[in-house]
Design an enzyme around this catalytic site. Structure first.
Site, PDB file in Angstrom:
ATOM      1  N   GLY A 122       0.810  -1.296   0.080  1.00  0.00           N
ATOM      2  CA  GLY A 122       0.255   0.286   0.091  1.00  0.00           C
ATOM      3  C   GLY A 122       0.739   1.288   0.030  1.00  0.00           C
ATOM      4  O   GLY A 122       0.578   2.131  -0.803  1.00  0.00           O
ATOM      5  N   GLN A 155      -7.184  -0.148   4.222  1.00  0.00           N
ATOM      6  CA  GLN A 155      -8.439  -0.529   5.161  1.00  0.00           C
ATOM      7  C   GLN A 155      -9.653  -0.932   4.993  1.00  0.00           C
ATOM      8  O   GLN A 155     -10.425  -1.407   5.560  1.00  0.00           O
ATOM      9  CB  GLN A 155      -8.290   0.463   6.504  1.00  0.00           C
ATOM     10  CG  GLN A 155      -6.872   0.544   7.041  1.00  0.00           C
ATOM     11  CD  GLN A 155      -6.466  -0.816   7.955  1.00  0.00           C
ATOM     12  OE1 GLN A 155      -7.138  -1.371   8.264  1.00  0.00           O
ATOM     13  NE2 GLN A 155      -5.095  -0.710   8.247  1.00  0.00           N
ATOM     14  N   SER A 197      -3.949  -3.201  -0.488  1.00  0.00           N
ATOM     15  CA  SER A 197      -2.590  -4.237  -0.093  1.00  0.00           C
ATOM     16  C   SER A 197      -3.162  -5.600   0.437  1.00  0.00           C
ATOM     17  O   SER A 197      -4.252  -5.530   0.855  1.00  0.00           O
ATOM     18  CB  SER A 197      -2.035  -3.582   1.310  1.00  0.00           C
ATOM     19  OG  SER A 197      -0.790  -4.256   1.650  1.00  0.00           O
ATOM     20  N   ALA A 198      -2.166  -6.712   0.068  1.00  0.00           N
ATOM     21  CA  ALA A 198      -2.495  -7.900   0.437  1.00  0.00           C
ATOM     22  C   ALA A 198      -2.552  -8.370   1.890  1.00  0.00           C
ATOM     23  O   ALA A 198      -3.530  -9.159   2.193  1.00  0.00           O
ATOM     24  CB  ALA A 198      -1.721  -9.013  -0.558  1.00  0.00           C
ATOM     25  N   HIS A 199      -1.817  -7.711   2.403  1.00  0.00           N
ATOM     26  CA  HIS A 199      -1.575  -8.428   4.077  1.00  0.00           C
ATOM     27  C   HIS A 199      -2.513  -8.045   4.872  1.00  0.00           C
ATOM     28  O   HIS A 199      -2.719  -8.381   5.949  1.00  0.00           O
ATOM     29  CB  HIS A 199      -0.121  -8.152   4.479  1.00  0.00           C
ATOM     30  CG  HIS A 199       0.019  -6.845   4.933  1.00  0.00           C
ATOM     31  ND1 HIS A 199       0.147  -6.455   6.353  1.00  0.00           N
ATOM     32  CD2 HIS A 199       0.310  -5.633   4.261  1.00  0.00           C
ATOM     33  CE1 HIS A 199       0.470  -5.071   6.300  1.00  0.00           C
ATOM     34  NE2 HIS A 199       0.594  -4.587   5.228  1.00  0.00           N
ATOM     35  N   CYS A 204       2.747   1.479  11.186  1.00  0.00           N
ATOM     36  CA  CYS A 204       3.628   2.110  10.370  1.00  0.00           C
ATOM     37  C   CYS A 204       4.399   3.292  11.361  1.00  0.00           C
ATOM     38  O   CYS A 204       5.601   4.042  10.910  1.00  0.00           O
ATOM     39  CB  CYS A 204       3.391   2.920   9.138  1.00  0.00           C
ATOM     40  SG  CYS A 204       2.921   1.579   8.009  1.00  0.00           S
TER      41      CYS A 204
END
Length: 390
Positions: free
Chosen positions: A72, A180, A200-202, A326
């Site tokens: 992301g 999100q 984003s994948a995770h 982050c």
């Protein structure tokens, strides 16, 4: 000791369906997608299938509007810097909000050193971006509006369709960080008039290190990474075929199971909040009470320091966070909570709890028991004094 993971907003485990999709890519279909021989074509076919799955999940017109990235953060940076550089001749003004993810904020700050002007829109006490402020701030030289779909700390859902429509009426492009949001709310880039979107994948039970940028056909973007003609010349570098295969499957599952997952998360969230309210006084639940996703809860505990609370919970096997993963190693009040008008003292005592499809009521019972004990312990030694609150 029981272990309870309540930090799904930071990352998720890789689901068994996703893992099974990835495994052949490690030692059976291992060709380079750029190679012209059969091994390369087989790998390329896997990437094409994943691209089709992502495009279908967000209702993109064509799969060639999907560009795979390392996650992301890269997708956000690619969108903001890439669009800014490509449309600099039109103007150098960008609008975002004060509660964006750090990757968006830092990309904007970097552009300021190149002569771009950035306007940061305010939010209300629930974390909703001010639409009237957007109308006031759009100028003739505005080239991009970037507003996140769902806030990563408090879970507030933004009015994307309204914001995008207003931007387009002024001839301005619209980007959203939907990291999100994927799997939590329905995303339709055509209906919502989105020009660029990051995912984003995770965050959806896929592998780490893989994401995607949706870029509507016809929109120009300067590549962020040079070195090859991969991703139709928009992003150099050998494609991570196993991760991309897993991402495609994870997206497909997220859309397929969204209703069931969200019903469960809604019930878990309600159960958690009721338990917390029964056992702990002097709390503040952050974010909009209605316009929110089900999987994330932000709670401020008065007379408690958040980092200390997190560490005590960790000692009991309960994993939570104080903010975005982050920025969690930065000991300062959350920029999101500050933008919402929450005092530093209260913001410093905030914990983000986020639930996943494996979270059970037994997990919640254990976590709240340890949470109540930790809060009581910290308040007993707190130097903060408030009349009647000892």
């Amino acid at each position: 000791m029981k272990k309870v993971y309540l930090d799904f907003a930071a990352t998720t485990f890789v689901s068994s369906e996703v893992l099974n999709e990835m495994l052949p890519c490690f030692n059976t279909i291992y060709g380079n997608t750029s190679s012209l021989h059969g091994f390369g074509r087989d790998a390329s076919a896997i990437v094409d299938r994943a691209r089709d799955r992502v495009a279908s999940a967000i209702n993109a017109k064509n799969s060639n509007e999907i560009y795979f990235t390392s996650g992301g953060c890269e997708a956000n940076t690619m969108a903001i810097k890439g669009i800014a550089h490509s449309y600099a001749s039109k103007g150098k003004h960008i609008i975002t909000s004060k509660i964006e993810h750090q990757s968006v904020l830092e990309a904007c700050e970097a552009l300021k050193t190149e002569g771009y002007e950035i306007t940061y829109l305010p939010v209300d006490e629930n974390g909703i971006v001010s639409v009237p402020s957007l109308l006031r701030e759009i100028r003739k030289d505005t080239i991009l509006v970037s507003i996140m779909a769902v806030n990563n700390e408090v879970g507030t859902i933004q009015n994307l369709k309204t914001i995008a429509k207003l931007a387009h009426e002024k001839g301005v492009l619209f980007h959203t960080d939907a990291v999100q949001a994927l799997g939590a709310i329905k995303i339709d880039v055509q209906d919502m008039e989105i020009d660029a979107l990051s995912i984003s994948a995770h965050k959806i039970y896929g592998p780490k290190g893989c994401g995607a940028l949706y870029l509507k056909n016809g929109i120009k973007i300067e590549p962020l990474i040079s070195g090859g003609n991969q991703e139709r010349g928009k992003r150099g570098g050998t494609l991570n075929t196993p991760a991309i295969a897993g991402f495609g499957k994870a997206v497909e599952i997220a859309v397929r199971d969204m209703f069931v997952n969200q019903q469960k998360l809604k019930a878990i969230r309600h159960y958690f909040l009721e338990k917390v309210k029964e056992n702990i006084d002097y709390i503040k639940i952050n974010g909009d009470p209605h316009q929110k996703i089900n999987g994330t809860v932000s709670i401020s505990f008065e007379m408690v320091e958040g980092e200390s609370l997190l560490m005590l919970l960790d000692l009991e096997g309960v994993a939570v966070s104080t903010s975005s993963a982050c920025t969690s190693n930065v000991l300062k009040p959350s920029h999101v909570l500050k933008a919402m008008g929450i005092e530093d003292e209260i913001a410093q005592g905030t914990i983000r709890f986020s639930f996943g499809k494996s979270t059970s009521k037994e997990d919640i019972d254990y976590a709240v028991e340890k949470l109540a004990g930790a809060v009581k312990k910290l308040r007993a030694i707190s130097p903060i004094t408030k009349a009647g609150r000892r």
